[in-house]
Design a protein around this motif. Structure first.
Motif, PDB file in Angstrom:
ATOM      1  N   ILE A  59      60.946-124.683-110.668  1.00  0.00           N
ATOM      2  CA  ILE A  59      60.072-124.158-111.737  1.00  0.00           C
ATOM      3  C   ILE A  59      58.654-124.743-111.643  1.00  0.00           C
ATOM      4  N   ASP A  60      58.528-125.974-111.150  1.00  0.00           N
ATOM      5  CA  ASP A  60      57.202-126.600-111.037  1.00  0.00           C
ATOM      6  C   ASP A  60      56.670-126.620-109.614  1.00  0.00           C
ATOM      7  N   TYR A  61      57.549-126.766-108.639  1.00  0.00           N
ATOM      8  CA  TYR A  61      57.092-126.892-107.245  1.00  0.00           C
ATOM      9  C   TYR A  61      57.240-125.607-106.444  1.00  0.00           C
ATOM     10  N   GLY A  62      57.808-124.578-107.050  1.00  0.00           N
ATOM     11  CA  GLY A  62      58.128-123.372-106.290  1.00  0.00           C
ATOM     12  C   GLY A  62      57.098-122.274-106.426  1.00  0.00           C
ATOM     13  N   SER A  63      57.483-121.090-105.923  1.00  0.00           N
ATOM     14  CA  SER A  63      56.566-119.941-105.860  1.00  0.00           C
ATOM     15  C   SER A  63      56.585-119.197-107.200  1.00  0.00           C
ATOM     16  N   TYR A  64      56.119-119.881-108.225  1.00  0.00           N
ATOM     17  CA  TYR A  64      56.084-119.381-109.602  1.00  0.00           C
ATOM     18  C   TYR A  64      55.316-118.062-109.685  1.00  0.00           C
ATOM     19  N   PRO A  65      55.758-117.060-110.427  1.00  0.00           N
ATOM     20  CA  PRO A  65      56.888-117.052-111.358  1.00  0.00           C
ATOM     21  C   PRO A  65      58.218-116.664-110.710  1.00  0.00           C
ATOM     22  N   PHE A  66      58.216-116.475-109.394  1.00  0.00           N
ATOM     23  CA  PHE A  66      59.458-116.026-108.730  1.00  0.00           C
ATOM     24  C   PHE A  66      60.309-117.244-108.358  1.00  0.00           C
ATOM     25  N   VAL A  67      60.800-117.886-109.382  1.00  0.00           N
ATOM     26  CA  VAL A  67      61.528-119.149-109.233  1.00  0.00           C
ATOM     27  C   VAL A  67      62.704-119.133-110.190  1.00  0.00           C
TER      28      VAL A  67
ATOM     29  N   LEU B 179      57.934-125.571 -94.964  1.00  0.00           N
ATOM     30  CA  LEU B 179      58.911-126.657 -94.826  1.00  0.00           C
ATOM     31  C   LEU B 179      58.212-128.021 -94.940  1.00  0.00           C
ATOM     32  N   LYS B 180      57.022-128.095 -94.368  1.00  0.00           N
ATOM     33  CA  LYS B 180      56.274-129.363 -94.460  1.00  0.00           C
ATOM     34  C   LYS B 180      55.965-129.680 -95.929  1.00  0.00           C
ATOM     35  N   TYR B 181      55.650-128.629 -96.673  1.00  0.00           N
ATOM     36  CA  TYR B 181      55.378-128.817 -98.103  1.00  0.00           C
ATOM     37  C   TYR B 181      56.631-129.307 -98.833  1.00  0.00           C
ATOM     38  N   THR B 182      57.780-128.675 -98.559  1.00  0.00           N
ATOM     39  CA  THR B 182      58.984-129.068 -99.312  1.00  0.00           C
ATOM     40  C   THR B 182      59.432-130.485 -98.929  1.00  0.00           C
TER      41      THR B 182
ATOM     42  N   PRO C 234      52.160-124.117-103.333  1.00  0.00           N
ATOM     43  CA  PRO C 234      52.056-122.955-104.218  1.00  0.00           C
ATOM     44  C   PRO C 234      50.696-122.845-104.901  1.00  0.00           C
ATOM     45  N   GLU C 235      49.778-123.751-104.589  1.00  0.00           N
ATOM     46  CA  GLU C 235      48.403-123.589-105.097  1.00  0.00           C
ATOM     47  C   GLU C 235      47.786-122.323-104.508  1.00  0.00           C
ATOM     48  N   ILE C 236      48.266-121.910-103.330  1.00  0.00           N
ATOM     49  CA  ILE C 236      47.686-120.726-102.710  1.00  0.00           C
ATOM     50  C   ILE C 236      48.501-119.487-103.088  1.00  0.00           C
ATOM     51  N   ASP C 237      47.903-118.317-102.870  1.00  0.00           N
ATOM     52  CA  ASP C 237      48.631-117.072-103.100  1.00  0.00           C
ATOM     53  C   ASP C 237      49.418-116.769-101.822  1.00  0.00           C
ATOM     54  N   LEU C 238      50.700-117.080-101.863  1.00  0.00           N
ATOM     55  CA  LEU C 238      51.525-116.941-100.649  1.00  0.00           C
ATOM     56  C   LEU C 238      51.593-115.501-100.140  1.00  0.00           C
ATOM     57  N   ASN C 239      51.317-114.551-101.047  1.00  0.00           N
ATOM     58  CA  ASN C 239      51.307-113.145-100.613  1.00  0.00           C
ATOM     59  C   ASN C 239      50.196-112.887 -99.600  1.00  0.00           C
ATOM     60  N   LYS C 240      49.172-113.753 -99.640  1.00  0.00           N
ATOM     61  CA  LYS C 240      48.028-113.530 -98.755  1.00  0.00           C
ATOM     62  C   LYS C 240      48.032-114.474 -97.558  1.00  0.00           C
ATOM     63  N   ALA C 241      49.093-115.246 -97.413  1.00  0.00           N
ATOM     64  CA  ALA C 241      49.185-116.174 -96.273  1.00  0.00           C
ATOM     65  C   ALA C 241      49.724-115.417 -95.061  1.00  0.00           C
ATOM     66  N   LYS C 242      48.906-115.361 -94.007  1.00  0.00           N
ATOM     67  CA  LYS C 242      49.342-114.620 -92.809  1.00  0.00           C
ATOM     68  C   LYS C 242      49.976-115.608 -91.833  1.00  0.00           C
ATOM     69  N   PRO C 243      51.233-115.374 -91.475  1.00  0.00           N
ATOM     70  CA  PRO C 243      51.904-116.344 -90.596  1.00  0.00           C
ATOM     71  C   PRO C 243      51.367-116.309 -89.172  1.00  0.00           C
ATOM     72  N   LEU C 244      51.190-117.488 -88.592  1.00  0.00           N
ATOM     73  CA  LEU C 244      50.806-117.598 -87.175  1.00  0.00           C
ATOM     74  C   LEU C 244      52.051-118.074 -86.436  1.00  0.00           C
ATOM     75  N   TYR C 245      52.414-117.364 -85.388  1.00  0.00           N
ATOM     76  CA  TYR C 245      53.668-117.668 -84.698  1.00  0.00           C
ATOM     77  C   TYR C 245      53.425-118.257 -83.319  1.00  0.00           C
ATOM     78  N   LYS C 246      54.372-119.073 -82.903  1.00  0.00           N
ATOM     79  CA  LYS C 246      54.407-119.406 -81.487  1.00  0.00           C
ATOM     80  C   LYS C 246      55.798-119.053 -80.959  1.00  0.00           C
TER      81      LYS C 246
END
Ligand code: IMP
Length: 435
Positions: free
Chosen positions: A242-250, A327-330, A371-383
């Motif tokens: 509720i506090d550390y997650g992707s609020y409000p989808f928690v 994962l680094k965040y969690t 979760p300070e950022i808008d995860l919907n707008k985070a574009k994943p970079l892959y290797k």
């Protein structure tokens, strides 16, 4: 990494989901519970679903700690858990018939805090109404979890101890319902159980529960003081906190390490080892942002190969590659000390293997995304990673799998101490000692 890096197994340990839940915590708790004196649930409720396969038999636990499957272990439900008495009684009966033990034996080694908030019929009704008609669809499990925590926080909640006195229960339920009546009658236009019916229902369940109720806080506090082996069993995952997650989808509880100190014990007796469980890829059930989600054939392949359906609701889980910045965040958000990497069998044998090592966000590359950022707008970079074909039966790990694991360890800064290759208790490989 050898055991020499961790010479002293600890006597208290937490197992916490490091993603959006469903990481396979149940089978690891179940495995380690064999070495424990106590297994403690501290948050959530019967929204959790721990699937354990023993001798080919599938057992799904929602509310009862996974320690119940071990005769010498006492299972404890701490006051941070929201408790549905009806669901508990049904689960107890189901578990009893699945593993062939009598209720009497369970009673001796299952203790429930009488301070747990109760999930009422009103909470469940409100949860389903909001999901179907409310302004935001979270994709909840519909078990009344959020509304029960709301009642607790607004100081109108019913506690398990209230079920033991019919008059107290009636008075509290009446107070509890006052503000809900306009919602049911005017906002949603539905009928709801009369207080008298709810009193009788809960009072009846209280009689069944009475022998299990205890001062769980003092029980665990004493156990820790006396050096007993205590395992804290998390439900859901840190990104659903509720506090550390992707609020409000928690979910509505603290699924992260803090939940232990508000839901079971005091921080004066800190947990020594905090094992985060992560799938070798990522899944999410319900709504909300998911940067590495694969909405293509590869996502379907992972979903099918991994049998990714929710244990509580049967919903299809969304699937994607492992997301290292999350994962680094969690790892930081719960001070994780090591990781278990589960479901490697699902990735094994695949021709393509990718890992997300950064998020492109507003012109920057993030390697730890909060979760300070808008995860919907985070574009994943892959290797690309070298695919591996390891099976549990193999004696050694292939260089490709070692390299996949090393990539994760180097990125998040903690070791992988356990790897899992399937749903069974016996498909887990320990690379160090725990407990
Ligand atoms: P709630 O916990 O039922 O209120 O649901 C809130 C969110 O948490 C929804 O996205 C659910 O799908 C998710 N959720 C709750 N419990 C679990 C779980 O055990 N595993 C995965 N997701 C869960």
């Amino acid at each position: 990494m050898g055991p020499s890096q961790h010479p002293t197994p600890h006597s208290s340990m937490a197992i916490i989901g490091a993603q959006w839940g469903d990481e396979g915590k149940g089978k690891i708790v179940d495995y380690l519970a064999a070495k424990c004196d106590y297994v403690v649930r501290f948050q959530g409720g019967n929204n959790a679903g721990h699937t354990i396969v023993i001798e080919g038999k599938k057992i799904v636990l929602h509310l009862i700690p996974s320690g119940i499957l071990h005769p010498r272990c006492v299972s404890v439900i701490g006051h941070g858990v929201v408790f549905d008495p009806q669901a508990f009684v049904e689960e107890l009966n189901d578990t009893e018939s699945a593993i062939g033990q009598s209720l009497g034996r369970f009673q001796d080694r299952l203790r429930i805090s009488s301070n747990c908030p109760v999930i009422t019929s009103y909470n469940k009704l409100l949860d389903t109404l909001r999901e179907s008609q409310g302004p935001i669809k979270i994709g909840t499990t519909g078990k009344g979890i959020g509304p029960a925590y709301e009642d607790k926080i607004s100081r109108k909640g019913i506690k398990l101890k209230d079920l033991l006195d019919r008059d107290i229960l009636k008075e509290k339920l009446k107070q509890n319902l006052v503000e809900k009546i306009p919602l049911f009658e005017h906002l949603y236009g539905v009928s709801y159980p009369a207080v008298s019916d709810e009193v009788e229902r809960l009072y009846g369940l209280g009689k069944i529960l009475r022998p299990f109720l205890s001062d769980a806080f003092s029980l665990i506090d004493e156990a820790l003081k006396n050096g007993k082996r205590v395992l804290f069993e998390g439900a859901q995952g840190i990104l659903l906190d509720i506090d550390y997650g992707s609020y409000p989808f928690v979910t509505s509880s603290n699924t992260s390490i803090g939940g232990i100190y508000t839901g079971a014990i005091s921080p004066g007796r800190p947990v020594e080892e905090v094992l985060g469980i992560a799938k070798a890829y990522t899944t999410r059930v319900g709504e909300g942002p998911f940067p590495t989600e694969l909405t293509c054939a590869m996502g379907d392949l992972i979903q099918q190969k991994g049998h990714e359906f929710g244990a509580t609701t049967g919903r299809r889980r969304r699937c994607g590659w492992l997301d290292l910045p999350l994962l680094k965040y969690t790892v930081k958000a719960s001070n994780l000390t090591s990781l278990a990497l589960t479901k490697l069998d699902v990735l094994s044998g695949m021709d393509t293997l990718k890992i997300c090592h950064g998020h492109e966000y507003r012109g920057k590359t993030l390697t730890c995304s909060t979760p300070e950022i808008d995860l919907n707008k985070a574009k994943p970079l892959y290797k690309d990673c070298r695919p591996f074909r390891d099976t549990f039966e193999g004696d050694t790990l292939s260089d490709e799998l070692k390299s996949y694991i090393a990539t994760i360890e180097d990125f998040v800064g903690i070791p992988v101490g356990i790897i899992g290759f399937g749903p069974g208790r016996d498909q887990i490989r320990f690379m160090r000692d725990y407990l």
